[in-house]
Motif scaffolding. Structure first.
Motif, PDB file in Angstrom:
ATOM      1  N   GLU A 117       2.742   3.376  -1.961  1.00  0.00           N
ATOM      2  CA  GLU A 117       3.012   4.643  -2.662  1.00  0.00           C
ATOM      3  C   GLU A 117       3.153   5.795  -1.674  1.00  0.00           C
ATOM      4  OE1 GLU A 117       0.031   4.329  -6.139  1.00  0.00           O
ATOM      5  OE2 GLU A 117       1.162   6.189  -6.456  1.00  0.00           O
ATOM      6  N   ASP A 118       2.221   5.880  -0.734  1.00  0.00           N
ATOM      7  CA  ASP A 118       2.256   6.985   0.240  1.00  0.00           C
ATOM      8  C   ASP A 118       3.537   6.935   1.066  1.00  0.00           C
ATOM      9  OD1 ASP A 118      -0.167   7.757  -0.693  1.00  0.00           O
ATOM     10  OD2 ASP A 118      -1.333   6.991   0.997  1.00  0.00           O
ATOM     11  N   ALA A 119       3.904   5.723   1.505  1.00  0.00           N
ATOM     12  CA  ALA A 119       5.096   5.597   2.360  1.00  0.00           C
ATOM     13  C   ALA A 119       6.355   5.974   1.578  1.00  0.00           C
ATOM     14  CB  ALA A 119       5.203   4.174   2.893  1.00  0.00           C
ATOM     15  N   LEU A 120       6.439   5.554   0.325  1.00  0.00           N
ATOM     16  CA  LEU A 120       7.638   5.899  -0.451  1.00  0.00           C
ATOM     17  C   LEU A 120       7.709   7.402  -0.714  1.00  0.00           C
ATOM     18  CD1 LEU A 120       8.017   2.738  -0.851  1.00  0.00           C
ATOM     19  CD2 LEU A 120       9.333   3.464  -2.835  1.00  0.00           C
ATOM     20  N   ARG A 121       6.553   8.020  -0.918  1.00  0.00           N
ATOM     21  CA  ARG A 121       6.547   9.483  -1.107  1.00  0.00           C
ATOM     22  C   ARG A 121       7.018  10.181   0.172  1.00  0.00           C
ATOM     23  NH1 ARG A 121       3.092  12.490   0.892  1.00  0.00           N
ATOM     24  NH2 ARG A 121       1.441  10.934   0.951  1.00  0.00           N
ATOM     25  N   ILE A 122       6.501   9.736   1.319  1.00  0.00           N
ATOM     26  CA  ILE A 122       6.883  10.358   2.603  1.00  0.00           C
ATOM     27  C   ILE A 122       8.393  10.210   2.820  1.00  0.00           C
ATOM     28  CG2 ILE A 122       6.655  10.120   5.126  1.00  0.00           C
ATOM     29  CD1 ILE A 122       3.689   9.192   4.500  1.00  0.00           C
ATOM     30  N   MET A 123       8.924   9.032   2.525  1.00  0.00           N
ATOM     31  CA  MET A 123      10.365   8.821   2.724  1.00  0.00           C
ATOM     32  C   MET A 123      11.170   9.689   1.757  1.00  0.00           C
ATOM     33  SD  MET A 123      10.855   4.852   3.788  1.00  0.00           S
ATOM     34  CE  MET A 123       9.769   4.063   2.670  1.00  0.00           C
ATOM     35  N   HIS A 124      10.702   9.761   0.515  1.00  0.00           N
ATOM     36  CA  HIS A 124      11.402  10.585  -0.486  1.00  0.00           C
ATOM     37  C   HIS A 124      11.478  12.039  -0.006  1.00  0.00           C
ATOM     38  CE1 HIS A 124      12.598  11.782  -4.572  1.00  0.00           C
ATOM     39  NE2 HIS A 124      11.847  12.850  -4.359  1.00  0.00           N
TER      40      HIS A 124
END
Ligand code: SF4
Length: 360
Positions: A229-236
């Protein structure tokens, strides 16, 4: 003589190998073994049916030659191997090697001279370029991007082949590396996104512990869904668009594991991404296990497929606009939009059929 990353597939299609006159299947990095094979072939000697390139036969960095012509999609290797050790993966069985920057830049130049439209930096985890184990180091990654982008120029695209989600989280939380790369080096008015492939594979910490305990490192495997979740948020937030894979039917998977994956995918809805389901294929340390077949489908798998499909459709149009922002792409965008409506309609039709298959 055939080889390449998917050469193992020939082993399941031996009649086709026969039909198309394949003498030898080379499974693994071919630079060293191919010399003797071709030598023998030219002398008319009998060739082995299958060559597996083990650790002793992989080329060292010095033995990997520079490419002579442009590569497919401007792909330039920056490293080989992966230290994370997932059991279903064959890449991790190979030693880790970093390609020196001057060699990378020379291959970028070969591609640019051939007028490629963009460069893809290829590694199983671009952020681990000259890393400290599984912890990304900012200097080599920043230097690599600064030098590559000088050659790529203003208008060509730059993408990453793969990154691991744990590296994204670690790099951003410790060094703001993702925002620096995206905002200060790569993105501009022509390059609006960075595309990349990532592996989610499962939303179940229990299953993750069984098959990919290193994937979440340096974070504990129990926190894997949070890492995702954290990684996808950072990429978004940084306009990095991941195409994420999820594997269904991993040996030992329970219905509860699939439910955890469904719940994770649902929590990922706010983040621009494509999520692609894959069915388990016996590879790497799990080579001796069975393929996932239609008979193994459970209701939870169907629900997982449905949730991933809905996620991808939800984001597809937005991603298309970013990829094809120039007015010249308008007709293509229109056609793709039409195609997606058709796919949505077909999937709704198929849902009832799938449920019937499961009940059987
Ligand atoms: S992180 Fe990716 S490349 Fe590395 S071992 Fe796992 S699946 Fe393979």
């Amino acid at each position: 003589i055939v080889g390449g990353p998917a050469a193992w597939q020939w082993l399941y299609e031996l009649e086709l190998a026969e039909k198309w006159g394949v003498d030898t299947i080379v499974d693994g990095e071919g630079e060293k073994v191919v010399v003797e094979l071709v030598d023998n072939a030219l002398r008319g000697e009998e060739l082995p049916r299958y060559v597996y390139v083990g650790v002793d036969n992989v080329p060292s960095v010095e033995e990997i030659p520079l490419i002579k012509g442009a590569s497919v999609n401007g792909l330039v290797e920056i490293m080989r191997g992966c230290p994370r050790g997932c059991k279903f993966c064959s890449v991790t069985l190979r030693p880790l090697r970093f390609i020196p920057l001057d060699k990378i830049l020379a291959e970028v130049d070969v591609n640019i001279r051939a007028n490629v439209k963009g460069i893809i930096l290829h590694s199983e985890d671009v952020l681990l370029y000259y890393a400290d184990g599984v912890k990304p180091k900012p200097e080599p990654v920043l230097k690599l991007h600064e030098e590559v982008i000088k050659r790529v120029g203003e208008k060509r695209t730059l993408a990453w082949a793969h990154v691991s989600l744990a590296s994204v989280k670690y790099a951003e939380e410790n060094y703001k590396l993702i925002s620096k790369l995206a905002q200060e080096i790569v993105l501009n008015e022509h390059r609006k996104i960075i595309g990349v492939e990532v592996g989610i594979e499962t939303g179940s910490p229990r299953l993750a512990r069984d098959i990919m305990v290193g994937k979440s490192k340096p974070y504990p495997v129990e926190t894997w869904p949070q890492v995702v979740e954290d990684a996808l948020r950072i990429m978004h937030e940084n306009m990095i668009v991941p195409a994420a894979t999820v594997i269904l039917g991993i040996p030992g998977e329970t219905s509860d594991d699939v439910v955890k994956t469904i719940e994770l995918v649902e929590r990922l809805k706010p983040y621009r991404s494509i999520i692609v389901p894959m069915f388990f294929v016996p590879m790497g340390a799990l080579k001796r296990n069975k393929w996932f077949l239609r008979d193994h489908l459970k209701p939870e798998h169907i629900e997982a497929l449905r949730v991933m499909f809905n996620h991808t459709i939800y984001w597809a149009e937005d991603i298309m606009k970013l990829y094809m922002s120039s007015p010249v792409y308008l007709p293509v965008r229109f056609l793709l939009k039409y195609f997606m409506s058709y796919v949505k309609w077909r999937v709704r039709q198929l849902e009832s059929q799938l449920e019937r298959i499961i009940k059987k």
